[in-house]
Design a protein around this motif. Structure first.
Motif, mmCIF file in Angstrom:
data_model
loop_
_atom_site.group_PDB
_atom_site.id
_atom_site.type_symbol
_atom_site.label_atom_id
_atom_site.label_comp_id
_atom_site.label_asym_id
_atom_site.label_seq_id
_atom_site.Cartn_x
_atom_site.Cartn_y
_atom_site.Cartn_z
ATOM 1 N N TYR A 383 -17.939 -2.851 -16.502
ATOM 2 C CA TYR A 383 -17.498 -2.682 -17.883
ATOM 3 C C TYR A 383 -16.324 -3.616 -18.142
ATOM 4 O O TYR A 383 -15.292 -3.540 -17.457
ATOM 5 C CB TYR A 383 -17.099 -1.237 -18.162
ATOM 6 C CG TYR A 383 -16.754 -0.994 -19.613
ATOM 7 C CD1 TYR A 383 -17.684 -1.195 -20.613
ATOM 8 C CD2 TYR A 383 -15.479 -0.558 -19.977
ATOM 9 C CE1 TYR A 383 -17.375 -0.977 -21.948
ATOM 10 C CE2 TYR A 383 -15.154 -0.326 -21.312
ATOM 11 C CZ TYR A 383 -16.115 -0.539 -22.288
ATOM 12 O OH TYR A 383 -15.799 -0.328 -23.608
ATOM 13 N N ASP A 384 -16.511 -4.504 -19.101
ATOM 14 C CA ASP A 384 -15.479 -5.455 -19.488
ATOM 15 C C ASP A 384 -14.625 -4.807 -20.574
ATOM 16 O O ASP A 384 -15.020 -4.739 -21.744
ATOM 17 C CB ASP A 384 -16.136 -6.742 -20.006
ATOM 18 C CG ASP A 384 -15.147 -7.881 -20.201
ATOM 19 O OD1 ASP A 384 -13.970 -7.593 -20.494
ATOM 20 O OD2 ASP A 384 -15.563 -9.050 -20.069
ATOM 21 N N THR A 385 -13.467 -4.302 -20.184
ATOM 22 C CA THR A 385 -12.604 -3.594 -21.143
ATOM 23 C C THR A 385 -12.067 -4.539 -22.206
ATOM 24 O O THR A 385 -11.812 -4.116 -23.341
ATOM 25 C CB THR A 385 -11.443 -2.916 -20.410
ATOM 26 O OG1 THR A 385 -10.737 -3.886 -19.632
ATOM 27 C CG2 THR A 385 -11.954 -1.814 -19.501
ATOM 28 N N ALA A 386 -11.903 -5.819 -21.865
ATOM 29 C CA ALA A 386 -11.400 -6.776 -22.847
ATOM 30 C C ALA A 386 -12.409 -6.994 -23.965
ATOM 31 O O ALA A 386 -12.048 -7.079 -25.149
ATOM 32 C CB ALA A 386 -11.054 -8.095 -22.169
ATOM 33 N N LEU A 387 -13.664 -7.100 -23.594
ATOM 34 C CA LEU A 387 -14.715 -7.324 -24.583
ATOM 35 C C LEU A 387 -15.371 -6.025 -25.037
ATOM 36 O O LEU A 387 -16.179 -6.038 -25.960
ATOM 37 C CB LEU A 387 -15.783 -8.266 -24.018
ATOM 38 C CG LEU A 387 -15.325 -9.670 -23.609
ATOM 39 C CD1 LEU A 387 -16.498 -10.445 -23.016
ATOM 40 C CD2 LEU A 387 -14.729 -10.416 -24.789
ATOM 41 N N ARG A 388 -15.060 -4.933 -24.340
ATOM 42 C CA ARG A 388 -15.673 -3.624 -24.599
ATOM 43 C C ARG A 388 -17.200 -3.714 -24.531
ATOM 44 O O ARG A 388 -17.922 -3.188 -25.358
ATOM 45 C CB ARG A 388 -15.209 -3.064 -25.944
ATOM 46 C CG ARG A 388 -13.743 -2.671 -25.958
ATOM 47 C CD ARG A 388 -13.373 -1.982 -27.244
ATOM 48 N NE ARG A 388 -13.450 -2.892 -28.385
ATOM 49 C CZ ARG A 388 -13.254 -2.527 -29.647
ATOM 50 N NH1 ARG A 388 -12.986 -1.260 -29.935
ATOM 51 N NH2 ARG A 388 -13.345 -3.410 -30.612
ATOM 52 N N ARG A 389 -17.653 -4.398 -23.491
ATOM 53 C CA ARG A 389 -19.086 -4.590 -23.294
ATOM 54 C C ARG A 389 -19.451 -4.261 -21.847
ATOM 55 O O ARG A 389 -18.649 -4.460 -20.915
ATOM 56 C CB ARG A 389 -19.516 -6.031 -23.602
ATOM 57 C CG ARG A 389 -19.302 -6.440 -25.046
ATOM 58 C CD ARG A 389 -19.722 -7.880 -25.272
ATOM 59 N NE ARG A 389 -21.164 -8.054 -25.212
ATOM 60 C CZ ARG A 389 -21.991 -7.882 -26.236
ATOM 61 N NH1 ARG A 389 -21.499 -7.516 -27.417
ATOM 62 N NH2 ARG A 389 -23.286 -8.084 -26.114
#
Length: 915
Positions: A383-389
């Motif tokens: 989970y990419d928290t920066a991109l929320r993806r």
């Protein structure tokens, strides 16, 4: 079945799917309402998705980003969420690929060995993810025998590699998962080949300590001064345990199947430098994910996830993740992450999906919410928290759709250009977590993609009074076929053999081993049916034989593509390569069916100083055939086949030689005929016969072995003789023979690299038909199970459609008479004592190169069994075959000129597979 509740995360659509799941199909009530029709595997994206050779479609949720070729084995997200570093495997080379997480664009490749890019260390990819430091300035990249430390520049690119050498007791240390100490001074590495937790001083880049843990450690997580290590091979064995080997280590194993039967997580006190506790979890624990004080463990070989309470040092719960009701094996959980508050995602490799659960903390049971489709075989979910993806790494991506490949197999064959099994095109898929309504729709899509919908209804029970037909409608009903042969050959594509047959979807320009070389297989296809839309799931022999004997290749095998250093399990010999439900012969015996095995999935014990010559083998074959008299120069039973699997040993005929290219198939078929003639006398022929006839593998052009055309002709004649003997016997009226390849790696095909030949011979086969229904090896296994009343081994063969349209209820009992070979079976074999030759037709100026290659080839182990063949470098082997077959007039595709052996790129790269 897990309990489903109406709670947050469930939608109307998801609840409707949940309701459907409560109506579970009986395993044997297949019906004929699924399948993929006449669609072809050609990489085409349609409204239905992309059809794979594994009885599945893919239509992933979100965006798809492709590589330009290569299998993605695992990946790591940079701390700022901007980059994805992936371990990549392509044509036996391992390297690092770096993607832009936002766009999916490849921004760097490092370690390919191509052009100016030098290899990193040993150049063999590891199987587990790289590791970024918390500040993103360093990246550690695991390989087979070392870990490479890379500095990350301001542009996010890796540079300045430092190779940290490792050792292992049985060869390579095989570094797996890694974790940094909180202060960054220590790098902890699960040394899969050493059965230890390695400690690397990051200041000196030296291995300073190894801590004994369980067997085949895979991942490591640091929490509260402790390291938690998942041990894929479970606990160390005691004197009371039954054991089986994997990479030289005795693993606690099942007494029937030989499969590893324990899985553990080691708890290591880092201050004390020792293991303090061993926690029992499921089979083959791989991925670890720390959520607060809870450690989630993916148990890849029994479709479960265990939750470890790190405070109490115990397993608090274990839950099943197989989403198909009635199935407990075959999903292969291999990755875990949390995507926002309460959303737990588990990647299910074999289902091409993520399973989503609601997480309420360690004390509450997790609750299944639905499925999200991915590309082919997801291996990592993050989970990419920066991109929320959510970011998913898919090992096999969109299939073998890489650049077309040109191959050649020696004199009297034709060069071929098309798709090959090694053309893997791994992908990343990326998406925002779906909403409630969307999740229900996506769950349904996964069921459609895997052809599971037909299993949701209860169906009709088997009718014991139903009239016998070749392929019964329901499992347990009687078949008019009582004896089934599964004959496994080696490595050819459909077009290589059947391209010139003159009907069906066939390309004559790719027929390398056409009618002149394979007259019997052409005659069988013309008489009993041509299958021009048939596929092999595997890439090479290490997974191909497992697809046929287990209807699957488990997660361990899929992940071993980085190196195959623990084993190359094309013939067994690795307790981690076996699914927990056993093999086809186990399932047959559970159904009360008799089984005999002739050379399949066993190993050959050849005395190293007493290997017969080709003339001895040929003479022995002639004597056994009654064409010559005298004592046998190679007595039957002198070279026994053995197995590490107890249940296979019980049904194996040890006098039948297994895979070894120094033994002609004529000798093998003569050994089988001795047993068959005895069965004719007693009237007792087994219900299931497995047999390997491997000589179409071929063994190069050194002159130590016959040329490829001769070896393929030998194989063709053996197939013809088997069907000839059976069809002229008392058993023919109730028999069916399935002949197919283990994989299609050694050729190309104009449709897909996985398209392969299949032959079915039986009085009940549809004479003269062209069957264009999509089928694969799984359908063959499922058809055999349906005929013999064998319960499916896992969810894959359970969902596969029996091949009903390949058969007719009106039998034609006319026998088949084998056709003589049109190629001398010793063609290309140098006579004893003959001087080395450069060969006829070598143009002026090329004599020296031809002689250098002849001398190189004479030193190689181009014949023999798998381990011997693995010593040959594939980059060099492919070139000598090309030069010989093109008359030394054209450079190998991609080269600017004809090269000497020591000029070949990749010449220092050891082979992983020539079988």
């Amino acid at each position: 079945m897990r309990q489903l509740r109406r709670r947050r995360g469930f939608t109307v659509a998801a609840l409707a799917m949940a309701a459907a799941l409560t109506s579970t199909a009986a395993a044997g009530s297949m019906g004929h309402h699924g399948g993929f029709g006449k669609d072809k595997v050609n990489g085409t994206q349609t409204a239905k998705g992309i059809l794979l050779p594994s009885n599945q479609r893919i239509s992933p949720y979100g965006a798809r980003y492709r590589t330009d070729g290569g299998r993605l084995l695992s990946s790591a997200l940079s701390p700022d969420g901007a980059r994805v570093a992936a371990v990549t495997w392509k044509s036996f080379t391992g390297y690092l690929t770096v993607f832009d997480a936002r766009t999916g664009k490849v921004v760097q490749r490092l370690g390919t060995g191509e052009g100016k890019d030098k290899r990193l260390g040993d150049g063999a990819a590891g199987t587990d993810a790289p590791l970024y430091s918390p500040d993103g300035k360093n990246l550690w990249f695991p390989q087979a025998a070392d870990v490479v430390r890379l500095r990350i520049g301001p542009d996010g690119k890796a540079d300045k590699p430092v190779v940290i050498k490792l050792t292992g007791p049985h060869g390579s240390a095989l570094p797996g998962g890694m974790a940094l100490s909180p202060d960054g001074s220590r790098l902890y590495v699960a040394l899969n080949g050493s059965n230890t937790l390695g400690v690397i001083d990051t200041g000196t880049d030296k291995l300073v300590q190894e801590i004994k843990v369980g067997n085949a450690p895979r991942q490591v997580v640091i929490a509260g001064g402790r390291a938690y290590v998942s041990n894929e091979g479970g606990r160390p064995a005691t004197a009371e345990d039954f054991t089986n080997l994997s990479d030289g280590t005795p693993l606690v194993a099942d007494r029937t199947t030989g499969a590893a039967s324990t899985g553990t997580v080691s708890v290591v006190d880092l201050a004390a430098g020792r293991q303090t506790r061993s926690l029992k979890v499921g089979l083959q624990p791989t991925a670890l994910f720390l959520q607060g004080s809870s450690l989630l463990v993916a148990n890849s070989n029994d479709d479960s996830v265990s939750v470890v309470d790190t405070r109490a040092q115990r397993v608090s719960q274990t839950f099943n993740v197989n989403p198909l009701p009635g199935s407990k094996t075959g999903s292969h959980p291999n990755g875990i992450t949390m995507a926002g508050d309460g959303r737990l995602l588990v990647s299910l490799g074999r289902d091409n999906a993520l399973a989503q659960y609601h997480w309420d903390g360690p004390r509450s049971p997790v609750h299944y919410e639905g499925l999200i489709p991915t590309d082919w075989y997801p291996v990592t979910v993050q989970y990419d928290t920066a991109l929320r993806r959510v970011l998913v790494t898919n090992a096999r991506g969109v299939g073998a759709r890489g650049p077309v490949t040109t191959v050649h197999d020696g004199p009297d064959t034709k060069p071929a250009t098309g798709h090959n099994t090694y053309g893997d095109t791994g992908t990343l898929t990326s998406f925002r977590p779906p909403g409630r309504t969307e999740l229900g729709r996506l769950t349904h899509r996964v069921f459609v993609n895997n052809d599971w919908e037909k299993l949701l209804g209860r169906g009709n029970p088997a009718d014991p009074l139903a009239r016998p037909v070749p392929v019964p409608e329901h499992l347990g009903e009687r078949s008019s076929i009582e004896h089934v042969f599964l004959v496994i050959k080696e490595n050819r594509t459909y077009d290589q053999v059947n391209g010139d047959i003159g009907k069906g979807d066939s390309d004559p320009s790719l027929a390398q081993f056409g009618r002149r070389i394979t007259p019997n297989q052409h005659a069988l296809a013309e008489r009993f049916g041509l299958f021009d839309n048939f596929y092999d799931e595997g890439t090479l022999s290490a997974d191909g034989h497992n697809w046929l004997t287990q209807a699957d290749a488990n997660d361990y095998i899929e992940k071993e593509f980085g190196a195959f250093y623990r084993s190359y399990p094309s013939q067994g010999e690795d307790a981690l390569a076996y699914q927990r439900t056993g093999f086809l012969w186990d399932a047959a015996r559970r159904a009360g069916r008799s089984v005999e095995n002739y050379g399949e999935y066993v190993n050959l014990q050849l005395p190293p100083k007493d290997v017969p010559s080709w003339s001895d083998w040929y003479k022995a074959a002639r004597i056994l055939e009654g064409k010559e008299s005298g004592p046998l120069p190679v007595p039957t039973g002198k070279y026994p086949s053995t197995s590490d699997i107890p249940s296979l040993t019980a049904v194996n005929k040890p006098d039948f030689p297994t895979f070894d290219t120094d033994i002609p198939d004529q000798y093998r078929i003569d050994v089988w005929l001795q047993h068959f003639r005895q069965a004719e006398k007693t009237g007792k022929l087994p219900a299931l016969t497995l047999m390997t006839l491997p000589q179409d593998h071929t063994a190069g052009t050194s002159g130590k072995d016959p040329y490829p055309t001769a070896m393929v002709a030998d194989n063709d004649l053996a197939v013809g003789r088997l069907v000839d003997a059976l069809s002229h016997s008392r058993f023919w009226k109730s028999s069916a023979v399935f002949v197919l390849e283990d994989d299609s790696q050694d050729g190309v095909d104009h449709v897909d690299g996985h398209r392969a030949p299949l032959w079915i011979a039986s009085p009940y086969a549809r004479r003269g038909a062209v069957v264009s229904t999509y089928y694969s090896q799984l359908n063959v296994v499922r058809t055999i199970e349906q005929i013999l009343g064998i319960q499916p081994m896992n969810q894959l063969d359970r969902a596969a459609e029996p091949m009903s349209d390949a058969f007719t209820t009106s039998p034609d009992d006319r026998p088949f008479t084998a056709l003589p070979s049109q190629v001398p079976l010793d063609y290309g074999l140098k006579k004893p004592g003959a001087a080395p030759e450069t060969g006829p037709g070598v143009p002026n100026g090329k004599e020296r190169l031809a002689l250098l290659w002849q001398r190189w080839s004479a030193k190689q182990s181009t014949g023999g069994s798998g381990p011997e063949l693995d010593e040959v470098n594939p980059a060099q082997m492919n070139r000598i075959a090309w030069y010989e077959s093109t008359g030394w007039r054209r450079p190998y595709p991609g080269d600017s000129r004809i090269l000497a052996p020591d000029e070949v790129p990749g010449r220092d790269k050891p082979a992983q597979d020539l079988d």
